[in-house]
Design an enzyme around this catalytic site. Structure first.
Site, PDB file in Angstrom:
ATOM      1  N   HIS A 172       0.929  -1.618   0.060  1.00  0.00           N
ATOM      2  CA  HIS A 172      -0.109   0.212  -0.334  1.00  0.00           C
ATOM      3  C   HIS A 172       0.858   1.376  -0.202  1.00  0.00           C
ATOM      4  CE1 HIS A 172      -3.898  -2.151   1.876  1.00  0.00           C
ATOM      5  NE2 HIS A 172      -2.575  -3.105   1.974  1.00  0.00           N
ATOM      6  N   SER A 178      13.590  22.509 -14.298  1.00  0.00           N
ATOM      7  CA  SER A 178      12.591  23.005 -14.769  1.00  0.00           C
ATOM      8  C   SER A 178      12.456  25.446 -14.938  1.00  0.00           C
ATOM      9  CB  SER A 178      11.854  23.495 -13.719  1.00  0.00           C
ATOM     10  OG  SER A 178      11.276  24.688 -13.296  1.00  0.00           O
ATOM     11  N   LYS A 185      15.503  22.163  -9.071  1.00  0.00           N
ATOM     12  CA  LYS A 185      14.027  21.133 -10.110  1.00  0.00           C
ATOM     13  C   LYS A 185      14.968  20.237 -11.006  1.00  0.00           C
ATOM     14  CE  LYS A 185      10.245  20.884 -10.223  1.00  0.00           C
ATOM     15  NZ  LYS A 185       8.489  19.977  -9.571  1.00  0.00           N
ATOM     16  N   ASN A 234      13.863  16.708 -12.831  1.00  0.00           N
ATOM     17  CA  ASN A 234      12.628  16.136 -12.786  1.00  0.00           C
ATOM     18  C   ASN A 234      12.589  14.862 -14.403  1.00  0.00           C
ATOM     19  OD1 ASN A 234      10.856  17.749 -11.979  1.00  0.00           O
ATOM     20  ND2 ASN A 234      10.553  19.066 -13.647  1.00  0.00           N
ATOM     21  N   GLU A 272       8.336   9.085 -16.281  1.00  0.00           N
ATOM     22  CA  GLU A 272       7.557   9.516 -16.288  1.00  0.00           C
ATOM     23  C   GLU A 272       7.075   8.893 -18.148  1.00  0.00           C
ATOM     24  OE1 GLU A 272       6.333  13.847 -14.352  1.00  0.00           O
ATOM     25  OE2 GLU A 272       8.676  13.182 -14.962  1.00  0.00           O
TER      26      GLU A 272
END
Ligand code: ARG
Length: 482
Positions: free
Chosen positions: A180, A301, A307, A309, A314
């Site tokens: 979970h 970014s 940042k 990323n 993704e």
């Protein structure tokens, strides 16, 4: 521009005639046609924009067919020789990018044959004896999917190698295991990586299975009902690397199971990649910091200078949708089709091409990220100290040392966790007096059993995360998969 890169049926490439004069009837079936198709008919009907990717397979199939026709005395050896040499020239033109694909010739089969006729004349007209585009396209497409399966298996093997190499260095790297997405029990980073090695191993075996069932040759089934010519289907099957010819001419030209099986295996594989990608995204976050990706696999970014990323991860996470969508679209195209061939089946290729392009990209990106990632060993170890990962170990100690039934031990441990939580400390930070207030028979000896390392080391069941087991598992994975 290679066959794979030419844009599809865009207005610029369709060559749809705009003048008022009716276009001429097709050279291939013009006998009973007074005029050619409407512009929009030509546009919806043509598949050359995408099936040019079958060029190599189409030429290989035609060469095998021509050789067989000559061997069987259906065409002369001289004609077969001219056809085969001509097909080699066509292939050279396609490879060189000098071949002109024509929309009015509809698909790859007619484009190749028409060019062959331009190059060698008369003998080219004998190539289409004892076959049809229906068995031709089924054969070409099977050959293409078979190559795609082989490429995919090779890509997955390389990804497994990267995972196993990294796992080998981290059998002692403690990290929290989750259920979970809540901290559950201690595992090692290696154990987590090897879970994906298993998943990609099952993917490989699904692709292998699909390849076995695929490997029967449709060529010679002709339009749907075979042919009166004395063809030798075993000869063409063998020449093209198939195990045998398909057994039923009607089924052979109607079947796209091989594409669906490829897409099913690809969808499951893309789902696995997506799960792994999601974990990489989580692990890279400032909240987890379990791994770092270098500049090579991250982006910055434009507004937030801090940042980094994990865009590649993704995108892998998202691209599974394309692959699963491709499976869905072909299943829907095929459902309800009567036997044998219907033009609906021309819609089989783009989903498979798209799925294959996507999957290859995702597998390569994941391999790159695995080779690139820097595990943050202290951060993983620290995280393993939070979240009462040793709670099960306390319960197991009560069962083992005090002969307590597990259900009762679970309850006692729950009270200990509650006491620790109230004081905002870990289980091992509770004093013996505090523990004995919950269960008087607990002794000092409980503490060593509650260390995270002891917990990990104790999980020696086969397939478990104890470093001794995982070292064996790394070795076994190398033998099983690489
Ligand atoms: N371009 C067609 C396809 O991909 C080839 C088969 C055409 N057969 C036919 N009977 N029109 O399906």
């Amino acid at each position: 521009m290679s066959a794979d890169q030419t844009p599809q049926n865009s207005a610029a490439t369709t060559g749809v005639p705009t003048g008022s004069a009716a276009p001429a009837a097709s050279q291939m079936w013009g006998g009973r046609f007074a005029r050619g198709p409407a512009a929009i008919m030509e546009k919806i009907n043509a598949s050359i924009g995408f099936d040019k990717r079958l060029a190599d397979q189409d030429i290989a199939g035609s060469k095998a067919h021509a050789a067989m026709l000559a061997k069987q005395g259906i065409i002369s050896q001289a004609d077969a020789d001219a056809i085969i040499a001509g097909l080699d020239r066509v292939k050279a033109e396609i490879d060189a990018g000098s071949f002109t694909f024509k929309v009015e010739l509809e698909d790859i089969h007619m484009n190749v044959e028409a060019r062959l006729a331009e190059l060698i004349g008369e003998p080219a007209k004998r190539l289409h004896t004892g076959r049809s585009r229906n068995d031709q396209v089924a054969t070409d497409f099977k050959l293409w999917v078979r190559d795609a399966i082989d490429r995919t298996i090779a890509g997955l093997t390389a990804l497994q190698a990267a995972l196993i190499d990294l796992a080998e260095q981290h059998t002692g790297t403690v990290m929290p295991g989750f259920t979970h997405l809540q901290a559950a029990q201690p595992i090692s980073f290696a154990h987590h990586l090897l879970a994906y090695v298993e998943m990609f191993g099952r993917d490989r075996s699904r692709f292998r299975d699909a390849r076995c069932r695929l490997n029967e040759c449709p060529l010679g089934s002709a339009a749907l009902a075979g042919t009166p010519y004395p063809i030798d289907r075993f000869m063409t099957a063998e020449a093209l690397g198939f195990n045998r010819p398909t057994a039923n001419s009607l089924d052979a030209v109607s079947d796209r199971d091989f594409a669906l099986e490829y897409l099913s295996a690809a969808s499951i594989c893309a789902m696995h990649l997506s799960r792994f990608a999601e974990e990489i995204v989580i692990w890279c976050s400032a909240q987890f910091r379990f791994i770092k990706l270098s500049d090579a696999f991250t982006t910055g970014s434009s507004i937030m200078p801090q940042k980094k990323n994990p865009d590649a991860a993704e995108l892998v996470r998202a691209k599974a949708g394309r692959v699963i969508g491709s499976l869905n679209s072909l299943l829907i195209a095929m459902k309800g089709l009567p036997l044998a061939y219907s033009k609906d089946m021309q819609e089989d290729k783009e989903p498979v091409f798209e799925a294959d392009d996507t999957l290859a990209l995702c597998i390569a990106a994941m391999e790159g990220m695995v080779r690139d990632m820097q595990p943050n060993v202290p951060a993983m170890r620290e995280a393993a100290d939070r979240g009462f990962l040793n709670a099960t170990d306390l319960a197991d100690w009560l069962v083992r040392e005090l002969d307590m039934p597990f259900r009762e031990a679970h309850h006692v441990t729950g009270r200990a966790v509650k006491a620790a939580e109230d004081r905002r400390v870990g289980l091992t930070d509770l004093s013996l007096a505090e523990l004995q207030a919950i269960e008087p028979r607990i002794t000092e000896a409980v503490y060593p059993a509650l260390s995270i390392e002891a917990s990990l080391n104790s999980r020696t069941s086969f397939g478990g995360p104890a470093p001794v087991r995982v070292q064996e598992a790394v070795k076994a994975a190398r033998e099983r998969f690489l």
